[in-house]
Design an enzyme around this catalytic site. Structure first.
Site, PDB file in Angstrom:
ATOM      1  N   ASN A 166     -39.613   1.902  29.142  1.00 49.20           N
ATOM      2  CA  ASN A 166     -40.927   2.509  29.261  1.00 49.20           C
ATOM      3  C   ASN A 166     -40.915   3.447  30.474  1.00 49.20           C
ATOM      4  O   ASN A 166     -39.919   3.494  31.200  1.00 49.20           O
ATOM      5  CB  ASN A 166     -41.979   1.405  29.423  1.00 49.20           C
ATOM      6  CG  ASN A 166     -43.356   1.860  28.955  1.00 49.20           C
ATOM      7  OD1 ASN A 166     -43.590   3.056  28.731  1.00 49.20           O
ATOM      8  ND2 ASN A 166     -44.265   0.916  28.814  1.00 49.20           N
ATOM      9  N   CYS A 197     -45.801  10.598  28.413  1.00 49.06           N
ATOM     10  CA  CYS A 197     -44.740   9.707  27.913  1.00 49.06           C
ATOM     11  C   CYS A 197     -43.724  10.480  27.084  1.00 49.06           C
ATOM     12  O   CYS A 197     -42.519  10.230  27.156  1.00 49.06           O
ATOM     13  CB  CYS A 197     -45.354   8.597  27.076  1.00 49.06           C
ATOM     14  SG  CYS A 197     -46.212   9.198  25.617  1.00 49.06           S
ATOM     15  N   HIS A 226     -47.916   6.283  21.822  1.00 52.76           N
ATOM     16  CA  HIS A 226     -47.067   6.259  23.006  1.00 52.76           C
ATOM     17  C   HIS A 226     -45.610   6.489  22.579  1.00 52.76           C
ATOM     18  O   HIS A 226     -45.231   6.144  21.462  1.00 52.76           O
ATOM     19  CB  HIS A 226     -47.230   4.890  23.677  1.00 52.76           C
ATOM     20  CG  HIS A 226     -46.580   4.770  25.017  1.00 52.76           C
ATOM     21  ND1 HIS A 226     -46.793   5.661  26.052  1.00 52.76           N
ATOM     22  CD2 HIS A 226     -45.722   3.833  25.512  1.00 52.76           C
ATOM     23  CE1 HIS A 226     -46.081   5.263  27.105  1.00 52.76           C
ATOM     24  NE2 HIS A 226     -45.418   4.175  26.799  1.00 52.76           N
ATOM     25  N   GLN A 266     -44.636   7.778  34.822  1.00 52.40           N
ATOM     26  CA  GLN A 266     -45.421   8.946  34.410  1.00 52.40           C
ATOM     27  C   GLN A 266     -46.789   8.996  35.092  1.00 52.40           C
ATOM     28  O   GLN A 266     -47.451  10.031  35.044  1.00 52.40           O
ATOM     29  CB  GLN A 266     -45.586   8.943  32.890  1.00 52.40           C
ATOM     30  CG  GLN A 266     -46.461   7.809  32.361  1.00 52.40           C
ATOM     31  CD  GLN A 266     -46.541   7.765  30.852  1.00 52.40           C
ATOM     32  OE1 GLN A 266     -45.690   7.183  30.193  1.00 52.40           O
ATOM     33  NE2 GLN A 266     -47.572   8.376  30.292  1.00 52.40           N
TER      34      GLN A 266
END
Ligand SMILES: *[C@@H]1O[C@H](CO)[C@@H](O)[C@H](O)[C@H]1NC(C)=O
Ligand SMILES: *[C@@H]1O[C@H](CO)[C@@H](O)[C@H](O)[C@H]1NC(C)=O
Length: 330
Positions: free
Chosen positions: A284, A89, A263, A80
């Protein structure tokens, strides 16, 4: 002076991380609830998604597809934060969740001998994160919400794939920009005038869309596990401050000492180490050079455990919508 400065730095480190969780409907730095987002289903997974008999270990990166054959049904990893830092995110976790679930659906069709006739449909389909940031009405590089993203995709009939709109990590447009109405901020391509050597870009209208048939929240731990196991990864909330440094055991399982959430990540499974340490398996969106090729395992049991149930997760069931006029000029 030095001490004051150090104290200040510690303070900003603790509270200074900008939260990437923002519910557009409320304007609050909280996850949207199903109540905030019209059409969202707030419930346990549908009947048939059994919470009983869940395996002790399950991972969409290594699905047992046949006797002693394992296959990854997850799609590409993303970052990202290139070409510039961007708090998207929420869009990345939503996009990867849709992409992985399409891949899982395709695999299941193929297992029944039903691969799609159009060859392009039998490959990974990567949703356009930038199109979602541009027009999705669900957030920006300053944060957003994956449930609101699924709701918008559901409402408008689908999101283009990445070949329509590459990631720029910037707030180029917003939902009320004319370029969203014209379609240029969703899907576009450019042509050259050979005489003047100038490039001009225009909206593309007929393209394959990634639709959302249904979407919602799933918040209790057994329901989250049943949802992941039955239909694919989900987008969940975490505190990114606990995904930094080297706070993990020798097997690479992270200790989680944080509260709060700022997040969004993608939960794709769970497992158990040789010493009995139970962990979650998650993706992630900070590149493959981060942690375990972009993925991480985090403790399930105290002390220092993370639970997806603390702030809940979002799911969506995607489908592919071909353009009405598929026989456009090639
Ligand atoms: C959205 O973009 C338009 C221009 O396309 C701009 O005039 C407007 O201020 C922007 N709105 C927000 C909330 O940023
Ligand atoms: C995340 O954890 C850090 C470290 O414990 C803490 O300072 C911060 O306030 C937490 N963030 C949120 C949004 O709760």
């Amino acid at each position: 002076m030095g001490r004051v400065l150090a104290a200040l730095l510690v303070l900003t480190r603790a509270d200074g991380r900008p939260s990437e969780v923002l519910c557009p409907a409320t304007g609050r730095r909280e996850r949207c609830t199903a109540h905030d987002v019209p059409g969202a289903q707030a419930r346990a997974p549908p009947a048939g998604l059994e919470t009983r008999a869940l395996p002790r270990a399950f991972d969409w990166n290594a699905v047992e597809v046949a006797w002693r054959q394992r296959l990854s049904l997850t799609t590409t990893d993303l970052n990202q934060h290139i070409p510039t830092y961007c708090g998207s995110c929420w869009a990345h976790a939503a996009a990867s969740t849709l992409a992985d679930r399409l891949k899982i659906q395709l695999f299941r069709s193929a297992a029944h001998g039903a691969l799609p006739e159009a060859s392009g449909r039998s490959r990974d389909i990567i949703p356009s994160v930038q199109a979602l940031i541009n027009c999705g009405d669900a957030g920006s590089c300053y944060g957003g919400d994956s449930l609101a993203a699924f709701a918008w995709i559901h409402r408008v009939g689908g999101l283009p794939d990445v070949t329509c709109q590459q990631y720029q990590a910037r707030n180029v447009y917003n939902a009320s920009s004319p370029e969203c109405a014209s379609g240029e901020a969703l899907c576009h391509t450019c042509a050259i005038d050979f005489a003047t050597r100038t490039s001009t870009c225009a909206a593309v209208r007929a393209y394959t869309r990634i639709g959302v048939a249904s979407f919602g929240t799933v918040d209790a731990e057994p329901d989250i596990m049943a949802e992941v196991h039955a239909r694919g990864p989900v987008a969940c909330h975490i505190n990114a401050s606990c995904l930094e440094g080297a706070d993990h055991d020798s097997a690479g399982v992270w200790n989680y000492r944080c509260a709060g959430h700022n997040h969004v990540i993608q939960l794709a499974g769970w497992g158990e180490g040789a010493d009995g340490t139970r962990y979650w398996i998650a993706r992630n969106s900070w590149g493959t050079f981060w942690a375990d090729h972009g993925w991480f395992r985090v403790r399930r049991d105290p002390p220092f455990a993370w639970s997806p149930a603390e702030f809940g997760c979002n799911w969506a069931e995607p489908f592919i919508a071909e353009p009405a006029a598929v026989a456009v000029a090639r």
